[in-house]
Design a protein around this motif. Structure first.
Motif: not given
Lengths: 273, 273, 273
Positions: A183, A185-187, A225-226, A239, A249-250
């Motif tokens: 998958w 995902d959207h991000f 991510f951070a 998750a 953030r990309r």
């Protein structure tokens, strides 16, 4: 055996998209027969006809659902020979019945819910419909939600005969995990057919090499991510409990040129990079 | 202090998109714990990671909501050091609690609801989740909806310490309004960080000059889109009380080459154009 | 006359899209006044300002809806002279009232529901709103759902005076059907303004020629998509009872270069191809 009495929700997962009124009509069909049933749209954006993507999405969803009935429709064979089925599960929690075409869409979700315990082949409409979501699946879900039994809805079939899809691709050895990309995902996170236990089996250290899209890229194992630098690639437990290749953030998928269905290799690095 | 007793709805606003099942899973998580809670999806299409766009959208929404709990998630820092918070408001109407990451997303909406009166830092999951919408925020909303108090959900924090975003850009003087573009909507309308009162302060007449995107364009002040000619640009007071640069049945943003975050200048015209 | 007492659902169909919060705010406005009303989003993706596409989608929906109130908004004239209306229908089943702008959007759906029996012009807000979905239509739907009568909502008007759109294009003769393309759906199926009865009138055999997009293509009449070969074009009776030009697992509209609003010709073939 009757399915779980606590009615819960009617959950919908389809490839109908949200531009047309298909999903709304399915929802209206449920509400027409079971006005008090809470209806939860899981997603209607499975890529059209992509049964495998739908089966994977459904498997991601079901561990997080409460009681109820799932209607899943990714159904290129609608109106043809494939069976329409309703299948009861053995799980102590989660949805008690899954409804959809018998084309493999339901199988992995059923596995996660303890396997099928009872199944029926739903009666087709006459003449056969091209919109079984509205005409067959939603009415069946509403009747179950209202308390009817599986046996009221069709002919009993052997739940061991349900169609299964090709197994998910995963090979684990010392220092190496080769895994299907399940998958994007959207991000742009890249979810792999491997979990934390596979990383342990492969004896991965804090950094691994990601091999795919014609590239070899180091990825640092992080918890969020951070924790990543702007230009860094990371490996997280996502998750759903899967290993995922990510950026902060990309889109990792864009950065690495990876698509769902690709195979990625993770390789241990013996020495620090 | 307990939040408003009338339970109302659980409102969701996120950057999860609708392609994946994220929003559906959050909804299912609310329904699992609070099956009778009406859940209202405000939008799941905040641009990914764009906390400012999310904060502006939330501020547009809250004056129009009834009682209930808002869950807002635009959360690039998920799993990292930022706090997850639930904040009670002082407003006599509208949602009684806002839940989300403490990254500025909630601040303007709280201002509009009379400011925060009480706040708690929500307990993180162990290990930290990458999907706090499902694992932290939705369960907290369900518990509040079912009648638990803020204090049951976490550690009290000073509501004056909540993170705030950079202020919205707006300068008003005689004959001139310089305003941040807050939002380009689905129809291409350009919402400005200025209201009718600013137009009055600037002594604008029935036509103003719009300066932006390398162009100077006259815009006529009208009450509705349909009052504009096909090739005309207009200035309306939009449905949120903001000045907006608009066209009739076409995108003003495309026509003028303007994006959210740009700064537009409106200039009075002393003589009729 | 009072509308059907069984309250049913509030159904929403708009061109608001799902990126912005417009649809969510309308839903919140209904829930604020009628918290127990089940709200069903039919679609919010009518092409912006395309009243004809909205009217066709609404006509596809209403035969499949249970009791309730429909709010339909595709409204380029918002805030201008067009009336906002609520119209009761004569149908024994389905939604009892349709609410929306009086611009032709509701007319075909009303026809299918037995025609209008009573209509009122809704009172506008002062000053006129640019967001009547939130400010006029949703509140009216909530009041009706809660049991108020049409007469409580505005001024009685003659239901025969409601605006109608240009008739749908359809010409049938021996061996020939010329039909407007009503809709290209998410899967690329081409829905025509013709039904099975028209195919019978035209004496079509098992294969017809489809003339359109600068091409002439044979299409085989089948009952389901899966009966078609990979490179074949088919003609089915779709889930709305319309003739539709389709392919199996790919877009017929892309294959043939056809868009909504085009006119397609179907021609009988006397000899087998």
């Amino acid at each position: 055996m009757s399915w779980r009495a606590d009615r819960g929700c009617v959950f919908l997962l389809t490839d109908y998209g949200s531009v047309d009124e298909f999903a709304g009509i399915v929802r209206a069909a449920v509400s027409r027969s079971a006005p008090d049933a809470p209806v939860v749209d899981l997603t209607h954006h499975i890529p059209p006809y992509d049964v495998r993507a739908g089966a994977l999405a459904l498997a991601r969803c079901v561990p997080h659902l409460g009681p109820g009935v799932v209607v899943a429709v990714v159904d290129p064979g609608v109106g043809a020979a494939r069976r329409a089925v309703a299948v009861a599960t053995g799980a102590a929690t989660g949805p008690g019945v899954l409804i959809g075409p018998d084309n493999g869409l339901l199988a992995w979700a059923l596995d996660l819910l303890g396997g099928p315990t009872e199944a029926v082949s739903l009666r087709p409409t006459q003449p056969p419909s091209t919109f079984d979501g509205r005409d067959v699946f939603a009415p069946a879900a509403a009747r179950l939600w209202r308390g009817e039994s599986l046996a009221d809805l069709g002919t009993s079939i052997d739940p061991m005969d349900l169609v299964r899809l090709r197994d998910i691709g995963l090979t684990v050895s010392a220092g190496r995990v080769e895994a299907e990309v399940l998958w994007i995902d959207h991000f742009g996170n890249i979810q792999l057919a491997a979990g934390e236990a596979d990383a342990v089996s492969a004896c991965f250290g804090p950094i691994v090499h990601v091999v795919g899209g014609g590239r070899v890229v180091p990825a640092r194992r992080v918890g969020s991510f951070a924790q990543l630098e702007a230009d860094e690639v990371g490996l997280v437990v996502d998750a759903n409990g899967h290993l995922a290749v990510v950026c902060d953030r990309r889109s990792a998928a864009s950065a690495l040129g990876i698509a769902a269905g690709d195979v990625l290799e993770l390789r241990a690095i013996s020495e620090p990079v």
